[in-house]
Motif scaffolding. Sequence first.
Motif, PDB file in Angstrom:
ATOM      1  N   LEU A 167       0.827  -1.205   0.000  1.00 12.23           N
ATOM      2  CA  LEU A 167       0.000   0.000   0.000  1.00 12.23           C
ATOM      3  C   LEU A 167       0.866   1.261   0.000  1.00 12.23           C
ATOM      4  O   LEU A 167       0.503   2.273  -0.620  1.00 12.23           O
ATOM      5  N   SER A 168       1.998   1.218   0.686  1.00 13.58           N
ATOM      6  CA  SER A 168       2.906   2.362   0.665  1.00 13.58           C
ATOM      7  C   SER A 168       3.474   2.576  -0.729  1.00 13.58           C
ATOM      8  O   SER A 168       3.658   3.716  -1.173  1.00 13.58           O
ATOM      9  N   THR A 169       3.773   1.479  -1.411  1.00 16.77           N
ATOM     10  CA  THR A 169       4.289   1.578  -2.774  1.00 16.77           C
ATOM     11  C   THR A 169       3.258   2.213  -3.696  1.00 16.77           C
ATOM     12  O   THR A 169       3.574   3.097  -4.499  1.00 16.77           O
ATOM     13  N   LEU A 170       2.012   1.771  -3.579  1.00 20.16           N
ATOM     14  CA  LEU A 170       0.941   2.365  -4.384  1.00 20.16           C
ATOM     15  C   LEU A 170       0.745   3.841  -4.027  1.00 20.16           C
ATOM     16  O   LEU A 170       0.553   4.690  -4.908  1.00 20.16           O
ATOM     17  N   ALA A 171       0.789   4.149  -2.716  1.00 18.76           N
ATOM     18  CA  ALA A 171       0.616   5.529  -2.274  1.00 18.76           C
ATOM     19  C   ALA A 171       1.737   6.425  -2.791  1.00 18.76           C
ATOM     20  O   ALA A 171       1.513   7.589  -3.143  1.00 18.76           O
ATOM     21  N   MET A 172       2.945   5.878  -2.835  1.00 23.78           N
ATOM     22  CA  MET A 172       4.078   6.653  -3.323  1.00 23.78           C
ATOM     23  C   MET A 172       3.862   7.094  -4.768  1.00 23.78           C
ATOM     24  O   MET A 172       4.274   8.194  -5.168  1.00 23.78           O
ATOM     25  N   ILE A 173       3.183   6.259  -5.541  1.00 28.64           N
ATOM     26  CA  ILE A 173       2.920   6.591  -6.941  1.00 28.64           C
ATOM     27  C   ILE A 173       1.693   7.500  -7.076  1.00 28.64           C
ATOM     28  O   ILE A 173       1.698   8.472  -7.843  1.00 28.64           O
ATOM     29  N   MET A 299      12.988  -3.855  -5.069  1.00 36.39           N
ATOM     30  CA  MET A 299      13.426  -5.232  -5.325  1.00 36.39           C
ATOM     31  C   MET A 299      12.852  -6.216  -4.313  1.00 36.39           C
ATOM     32  O   MET A 299      12.625  -7.384  -4.624  1.00 36.39           O
ATOM     33  N   LYS A 300      12.595  -5.736  -3.103  1.00 37.70           N
ATOM     34  CA  LYS A 300      12.075  -6.604  -2.052  1.00 37.70           C
ATOM     35  C   LYS A 300      10.548  -6.696  -2.059  1.00 37.70           C
ATOM     36  O   LYS A 300       9.968  -7.440  -1.270  1.00 37.70           O
ATOM     37  N   THR A 301       9.883  -5.930  -2.915  1.00 36.92           N
ATOM     38  CA  THR A 301       8.424  -5.895  -2.945  1.00 36.92           C
ATOM     39  C   THR A 301       7.885  -6.883  -3.967  1.00 36.92           C
ATOM     40  O   THR A 301       8.098  -6.723  -5.172  1.00 36.92           O
ATOM     41  N   ASP A 302       7.205  -7.908  -3.501  1.00 35.71           N
ATOM     42  CA  ASP A 302       6.556  -8.891  -4.367  1.00 35.71           C
ATOM     43  C   ASP A 302       5.041  -8.727  -4.204  1.00 35.71           C
ATOM     44  O   ASP A 302       4.462  -9.155  -3.204  1.00 35.71           O
ATOM     45  N   LEU A 303       4.418  -8.103  -5.172  1.00 37.15           N
ATOM     46  CA  LEU A 303       3.002  -7.783  -5.064  1.00 37.15           C
ATOM     47  C   LEU A 303       2.111  -9.023  -5.063  1.00 37.15           C
ATOM     48  O   LEU A 303       0.951  -8.961  -4.664  1.00 37.15           O
ATOM     49  N   ARG A 304       2.624 -10.167  -5.506  1.00 36.37           N
ATOM     50  CA  ARG A 304       1.797 -11.378  -5.578  1.00 36.37           C
ATOM     51  C   ARG A 304       1.522 -11.977  -4.209  1.00 36.37           C
ATOM     52  O   ARG A 304       0.508 -12.654  -4.011  1.00 36.37           O
ATOM     53  N   ASN A 305       2.420 -11.738  -3.252  1.00 32.24           N
ATOM     54  CA  ASN A 305       2.277 -12.396  -1.950  1.00 32.24           C
ATOM     55  C   ASN A 305       1.070 -11.929  -1.158  1.00 32.24           C
ATOM     56  O   ASN A 305       0.548 -12.655  -0.311  1.00 32.24           O
ATOM     57  N   VAL A 306       0.621 -10.710  -1.419  1.00 28.16           N
ATOM     58  CA  VAL A 306      -0.453 -10.151  -0.602  1.00 28.16           C
ATOM     59  C   VAL A 306      -1.777 -10.877  -0.811  1.00 28.16           C
ATOM     60  O   VAL A 306      -2.662 -10.845   0.036  1.00 28.16           O
ATOM     61  N   ILE A 307      -1.939 -11.558  -1.963  1.00 30.90           N
ATOM     62  CA  ILE A 307      -3.219 -12.219  -2.255  1.00 30.90           C
ATOM     63  C   ILE A 307      -3.342 -13.565  -1.554  1.00 30.90           C
ATOM     64  O   ILE A 307      -4.367 -14.239  -1.685  1.00 30.90           O
ATOM     65  N   GLN A 308      -2.317 -13.968  -0.789  1.00 28.07           N
ATOM     66  CA  GLN A 308      -2.353 -15.270  -0.132  1.00 28.07           C
ATOM     67  C   GLN A 308      -3.145 -15.255   1.171  1.00 28.07           C
ATOM     68  O   GLN A 308      -3.359 -16.300   1.766  1.00 28.07           O
ATOM     69  N   VAL A 309      -3.589 -14.118   1.624  1.00 25.83           N
ATOM     70  CA  VAL A 309      -4.396 -14.047   2.848  1.00 25.83           C
ATOM     71  C   VAL A 309      -5.852 -13.810   2.471  1.00 25.83           C
ATOM     72  O   VAL A 309      -6.180 -13.555   1.316  1.00 25.83           O
ATOM     73  N   GLY A 310      -6.734 -13.898   3.459  1.00 27.71           N
ATOM     74  CA  GLY A 310      -8.161 -13.761   3.207  1.00 27.71           C
ATOM     75  C   GLY A 310      -8.571 -12.363   2.800  1.00 27.71           C
ATOM     76  O   GLY A 310      -7.877 -11.380   3.072  1.00 27.71           O
ATOM     77  N   GLY A 311      -9.730 -12.297   2.159  1.00 28.38           N
ATOM     78  CA  GLY A 311     -10.240 -11.018   1.700  1.00 28.38           C
ATOM     79  C   GLY A 311     -10.566 -10.070   2.830  1.00 28.38           C
ATOM     80  O   GLY A 311     -10.432  -8.850   2.688  1.00 28.38           O
ATOM     81  N   GLY A 312     -10.993 -10.599   3.985  1.00 23.42           N
ATOM     82  CA  GLY A 312     -11.312  -9.740   5.121  1.00 23.42           C
ATOM     83  C   GLY A 312     -10.098  -8.989   5.629  1.00 23.42           C
ATOM     84  O   GLY A 312     -10.182  -7.802   5.968  1.00 23.42           O
ATOM     85  N   ALA A 313      -8.950  -9.682   5.677  1.00 23.74           N
ATOM     86  CA  ALA A 313      -7.714  -9.037   6.141  1.00 23.74           C
ATOM     87  C   ALA A 313      -7.283  -7.938   5.181  1.00 23.74           C
ATOM     88  O   ALA A 313      -6.861  -6.849   5.593  1.00 23.74           O
ATOM     89  N   ILE A 314      -7.408  -8.213   3.889  1.00 21.84           N
ATOM     90  CA  ILE A 314      -7.051  -7.206   2.892  1.00 21.84           C
ATOM     91  C   ILE A 314      -7.992  -6.004   2.986  1.00 21.84           C
ATOM     92  O   ILE A 314      -7.565  -4.846   2.947  1.00 21.84           O
ATOM     93  N   ALA A 315      -9.300  -6.298   3.133  1.00 25.80           N
ATOM     94  CA  ALA A 315     -10.278  -5.217   3.249  1.00 25.80           C
ATOM     95  C   ALA A 315      -9.988  -4.341   4.462  1.00 25.80           C
ATOM     96  O   ALA A 315     -10.140  -3.111   4.404  1.00 25.80           O
ATOM     97  N   LEU A 316      -9.562  -4.954   5.563  1.00 24.48           N
ATOM     98  CA  LEU A 316      -9.295  -4.201   6.790  1.00 24.48           C
ATOM     99  C   LEU A 316      -8.153  -3.223   6.602  1.00 24.48           C
ATOM    100  O   LEU A 316      -8.286  -2.026   6.903  1.00 24.48           O
ATOM    101  N   ILE A 317      -7.035  -3.689   6.098  1.00 24.60           N
ATOM    102  CA  ILE A 317      -5.866  -2.814   6.002  1.00 24.60           C
ATOM    103  C   ILE A 317      -6.056  -1.757   4.916  1.00 24.60           C
ATOM    104  O   ILE A 317      -5.581  -0.627   5.045  1.00 24.60           O
ATOM    105  N   VAL A 318      -6.796  -2.094   3.857  1.00 25.06           N
ATOM    106  CA  VAL A 318      -7.102  -1.099   2.831  1.00 25.06           C
ATOM    107  C   VAL A 318      -8.048  -0.037   3.392  1.00 25.06           C
ATOM    108  O   VAL A 318      -7.854   1.166   3.167  1.00 25.06           O
ATOM    109  N   ALA A 319      -9.063  -0.477   4.151  1.00 29.91           N
ATOM    110  CA  ALA A 319     -10.008   0.476   4.738  1.00 29.91           C
ATOM    111  C   ALA A 319      -9.305   1.409   5.717  1.00 29.91           C
ATOM    112  O   ALA A 319      -9.594   2.615   5.755  1.00 29.91           O
ATOM    113  N   GLU A 320      -8.396   0.887   6.516  1.00 28.98           N
ATOM    114  CA  GLU A 320      -7.640   1.723   7.464  1.00 28.98           C
ATOM    115  C   GLU A 320      -6.802   2.752   6.718  1.00 28.98           C
ATOM    116  O   GLU A 320      -6.706   3.917   7.128  1.00 28.98           O
ATOM    117  N   THR A 321      -6.198   2.320   5.618  1.00 27.38           N
ATOM    118  CA  THR A 321      -5.382   3.239   4.816  1.00 27.38           C
ATOM    119  C   THR A 321      -6.233   4.354   4.214  1.00 27.38           C
ATOM    120  O   THR A 321      -5.861   5.534   4.260  1.00 27.38           O
TER     121      THR A 321
END
Length: 341
Positions: A167-173, A299-321
Amino acid sequence: MMNFWFEGIAAKARGLFPGMMVALLVALAAQFVAEHYGAPAMLMALLFGIALNFLSEPGPTAEGIGFTARTVLRFGVAILGARISVEMLTSLGWGMIALLVAGVVATILFGVIFARLIGQGPRFAILTAGSVAICGASAAMAIAAVLPKDERSERNLLFTVLGVTVLSTLAMILYPILTNALGFDELTAGAFIGATVHDVAQVVGAGFSISDTAGETSTLVKLIRVSFLAPVVVLIALWWRDPESGAGEKRPPIIPGFVLGFLVLAGLNSFGLIPQAAGAFLAKLSSWALLAAIAAVGMKTDLRNVIQVGGGAIALIVAETLFLAGLVLAALVWLDLLAVG
């Protein structure tokens, strides 16, 4: 004994050299593109780094890339303090300080409430919301160290670190584009970025992609947010005590050393104790250190890894952001209207 010590340092340097040189080469390429084609150097370094993500996998360059993304970044931010003074802090005003405090408190409360609505646990909510509100991955590690442990603790920490990094990477752009579209001046744009982006690396990248003034302001605002980590972690530790945790377990420092270094240099600069030539040298060194660090973060950012957790967890951190960004944006617009009025 001395020979053994020097051999150990030499062996460590040999392990770090390949990765650090890759990060430096990416920084040089980004600077070349910036100078010849007008693209932001920080953004180019990040994008080039993401394209070279495979270099951070186990191999000859992994250790040096990790060192650059972590230690060189902290070094770059610390010596950036030589460009900051109390005059800049006072230019932010008490209204900005109050906004940062309100942002931290409100984001954590929002995270706890929203997590309950979507079926996420309160500890996970505190972990993600604290990371979003304060300083990203550093806050995640510090908060995780004082939360009670269970079978999901490591997974939650890993997700939070990955989530705030992505999310920080996306925000930076996106955030520099947003501030430009809203017509913010350099100081306001820097304040917005420093008050909303999670990790120091991306705050620096986003701020300096706008201008030096925005970059310095965003870094200062961000470091004020970082200073809130200490009281937040202490309050969490007092609220949630884990009697089974080992008393001798090593925990990350509550206030990182690079923040103290930044503040020391800023204090010296405020009193005019840093010569102009030394200040110019440190500023240049800081720029290159941060550019290489941004490349390593990419180089250390792998965007594919974030999809390995549940949708609720992703929704939470995106909503907080989004909540934090919306809150700060509304407050800055309101303060600007008051100033105009």
